[in-house]
Enzyme design. Structure first.
Site, short mmCIF file in Angstrom:
data_model
loop_
_atom_site.label_atom_id
_atom_site.label_comp_id
_atom_site.label_asym_id
_atom_site.label_seq_id
_atom_site.Cartn_x
_atom_site.Cartn_y
_atom_site.Cartn_z
N ARG A 155 1.83 -8.17 0.55
CA ARG A 155 1.09 -7.47 1.62
C ARG A 155 1.65 -7.77 3.02
NH1 ARG A 155 -4.60 -6.45 3.13
NH2 ARG A 155 -5.22 -7.68 4.93
N GLU A 199 0.85 -1.19 0.00
CA GLU A 199 0.00 0.00 0.00
C GLU A 199 0.89 1.24 0.00
OE1 GLU A 199 -2.54 -0.91 3.34
OE2 GLU A 199 -3.31 -2.70 2.35
N GLU A 248 -7.93 4.51 5.15
CA GLU A 248 -7.71 3.93 3.81
C GLU A 248 -7.64 5.09 2.82
OE1 GLU A 248 -7.14 0.79 3.23
OE2 GLU A 248 -8.05 -0.35 4.86
N ARG A 288 -3.47 -8.99 11.19
CA ARG A 288 -4.32 -10.06 11.74
C ARG A 288 -3.62 -10.70 12.94
NH1 ARG A 288 -6.72 -7.70 8.64
NH2 ARG A 288 -7.99 -8.35 6.85
O1 0X9 Z 1 -8.10 -5.64 6.16
C1 0X9 Z 1 -7.34 -4.81 6.67
O2 0X9 Z 1 -6.38 -5.11 7.38
C2 0X9 Z 1 -7.62 -3.32 6.40
N1 0X9 Z 1 -7.92 -3.12 5.01
S1 0X9 Z 1 -6.74 -3.31 3.88
O3 0X9 Z 1 -7.39 -3.25 2.56
N2 0X9 Z 1 -5.73 -2.09 3.95
O4 0X9 Z 1 -6.07 -4.54 4.10
C3 0X9 Z 1 -8.78 -2.86 7.23
C4 0X9 Z 1 -8.62 -3.05 8.72
C5 0X9 Z 1 -9.77 -2.49 9.47
N3 0X9 Z 1 -9.73 -2.77 10.89
C6 0X9 Z 1 -10.13 -3.94 11.44
N4 0X9 Z 1 -10.68 -4.88 10.75
N5 0X9 Z 1 -9.99 -4.06 12.75
ZN ZN Z 2 -3.86 -2.35 4.51
#
Ligand code: 0X9
Ligand code: ZN
Length: 432
Positions: free
Chosen positions: A238, A187, A386, A256
């Site tokens: 990523r 990103e 974002e 995650r």
């Molecule tokens: O999925 C993600 O980690 C984030 N979007 S991305 O497209 N940049 O990968 C959003 C994260 C939002 N926050 C939580 N889900 N806690």
């Molecule tokens: Zn992200």
């Protein structure tokens, strides 16, 4: 000059040879119409070979999914069975990567950059970013303290900048805004946004008011191993670059890997997916840096945390592990909107932000930084930003000419956040 150009083309060729090929990878735009369709898409996230570039926000709103050639026949068959409308929006991802490589080559050869300098007309390498941070630490020691927050798995230094006019004169510390960027290496607009924030705070005197009463802690590139890998090998990378035990695939999705409702939803135990949560919470050195900083700096008085990502023009707030709204949702929404409206007002590219609970808007994703910082580090206002992706259809491959408009407008969003935090949490007794 000529020599530089020749060297540039040579490096370009090496890049092409080294790069992982995305020949024949397609991007499908798939639009769920029913709950059943949405569930079908949700399940795909847990499969290797499917990479979600855009997440559907509701019925009728499309997901963009990059699919490996080996899966395409099955996928198209399944799509026909579900009756879900879809179209192929990129026939060959490798073509996009070629455009991206040429853009990088051209813009880098044009932007002449001395050691320790920063640029927003081309994408900087990790070493260049760190050299800039070290230089401002040397040149502005009264304001900018540059420290090593920790090391990545491959041993790269992860630098952190604290920007402050000095300690509070009372027992009550000044409020702090904590920002990190680049946890998802591909990103690429995220790291420049953080670097521009640093540059504007430290080097543009007209912004000096922004660190008088509020301190800033900024980590502009939290996943340098991933970033180097996107630069040299695979632009679409990523995750980080650690290989766990006998796993088949490299990398953990650092967003995650945080220990709050870890693996509850929207995360996978399959290392070959883009959302692999790691073998256990905080298994990765990069996420432990954030954890340890918050646990060791409980007196830092952090009032707002923001993780900078791309893309989609969204200010997302918790909870992300499930579509549950926190008690202080009204404040989260209000402050998020202050940022969003400030960005939109400053935008020269028509940015249009949505401020929303992340799980409601994008589907649940547990183990992300924003949830952990809110739940465990007790910072009420936590967000995932974002950023815009510039001219579609380049997705993550935002062209370098769009760095400046994005970093400039986003800075106005940070200014709005600063104003709110100062008004709410600073009292004149804390003057330094
Ligand atoms: O999925 C993600 O980690 C984030 N979007 S991305 O497209 N940049 O990968 C959003 C994260 C939002 N926050 C939580 N889900 N806690
Ligand atoms: Zn992200």
């Amino acid at each position: 000059m000529m020599r530089n150009k020749i060297l540039g083309y040579f490096l370009f060729l090496i890049g092409v040879i080294n790069a992982e090929s995305f020949l024949g990878y397609k991007v499908y735009q798939v639009t769920p119409q029913t709950q059943e369709n949405a569930e079908f898409l949700q399940k795909l996230k847990y499969k290797p070979n499917y990479d979600f570039w855009v997440e559907s926000r509701a019925f009728g709103s499309p997901s963009d999914i990059m699919v490996d050639p080996v899966e395409q026949e099955t996928f198209e068959k399944e799509l026909s069975q579900t009756g879900m409308p879809y179209k192929v929006v990129v026939d060959d991802v490798e073509r996009l990567l070629q455009i991206d490589r040429v853009d990088r080559l051209m813009t880098r050869s044009r932007s002449i950059m001395g050691p320790g300098q920063v640029t927003f007309t081309s994408f900087m390498k990790y070493d260049e970013q760190m050299a800039y941070l070290r230089r401002i630490g040397r040149d502005y020691p009264q304001i900018a303290t540059v420290t090593t927050a920790g090391h990545s798995y491959e041993g790269r230094e992860i630098l952190m900048v604290k920007i402050s006019s000095g300690a509070s004169q009372t027992v009550v510390p000044k409020p702090t805004i904590f920002i990190d960027a680049g946890i998802h290496s591909r990103e690429w607009i995220a790291q420049p946004v953080a670097l521009y924030l640093i540059q504007q705070l430290v080097e543009n005197n007209t912004n000096a008011g922004m660190y008088q009463n509020v301190d800033w802690v900024i980590i502009p590139n939290l996943n340098p191993d991933g970033y180097e890998f996107t630069y040299n090998n695979n632009r679409m990378w990523r995750k980080n670059r650690r290989l766990e035990g006998n796993n088949l695939c490299y990398g953990t999705d650092l967003n995650r890997n945080f220990n709050y409702q870890w693996m509850f939803n929207g995360a996978s135990n399959n290392s070959c997916t883009e959302i692999y949560a790691g073998p256990e919470p905080f298994s990765e050195p990069e996420t432990r840096i954030i954890r340890d900083w918050f646990l060791n700096n409980t007196n830092a008085n952090v009032k707002l945390y923001m993780a900078v990502h791309s893309f989609g023009e969204m200010v997302l707030f918790p909870w992300g592990y499930a579509p549950i709204l926190p008690q202080d949702v009204a404040t989260l929404r209000h402050v998020g909107s202050l940022m969003a409206r400030a960005i939109e007002q400053a935008s020269t590219m028509g940015s249009n932000y949505t401020v929303e609970n992340s799980a409601t808007l994008l589907g649940a994703a547990a183990g992300a930084a924003d949830d952990w910082v809110k739940a465990v580090a007790n910072v009420n206002l936590t967000y995932t930003l974002e950023l815009p992706n510039g001219d579609a259809p380049f997705w993550f491959m935002i062209p370098a000419r769009q760095i400046l408009p994005v970093v400039r407008e986003t800075f106005e969003g940070f200014r709005a956040l600063h104003q709110y935090i100062q008004e709410q949490f600073w009292t004149s007794q804390q003057q330094s």
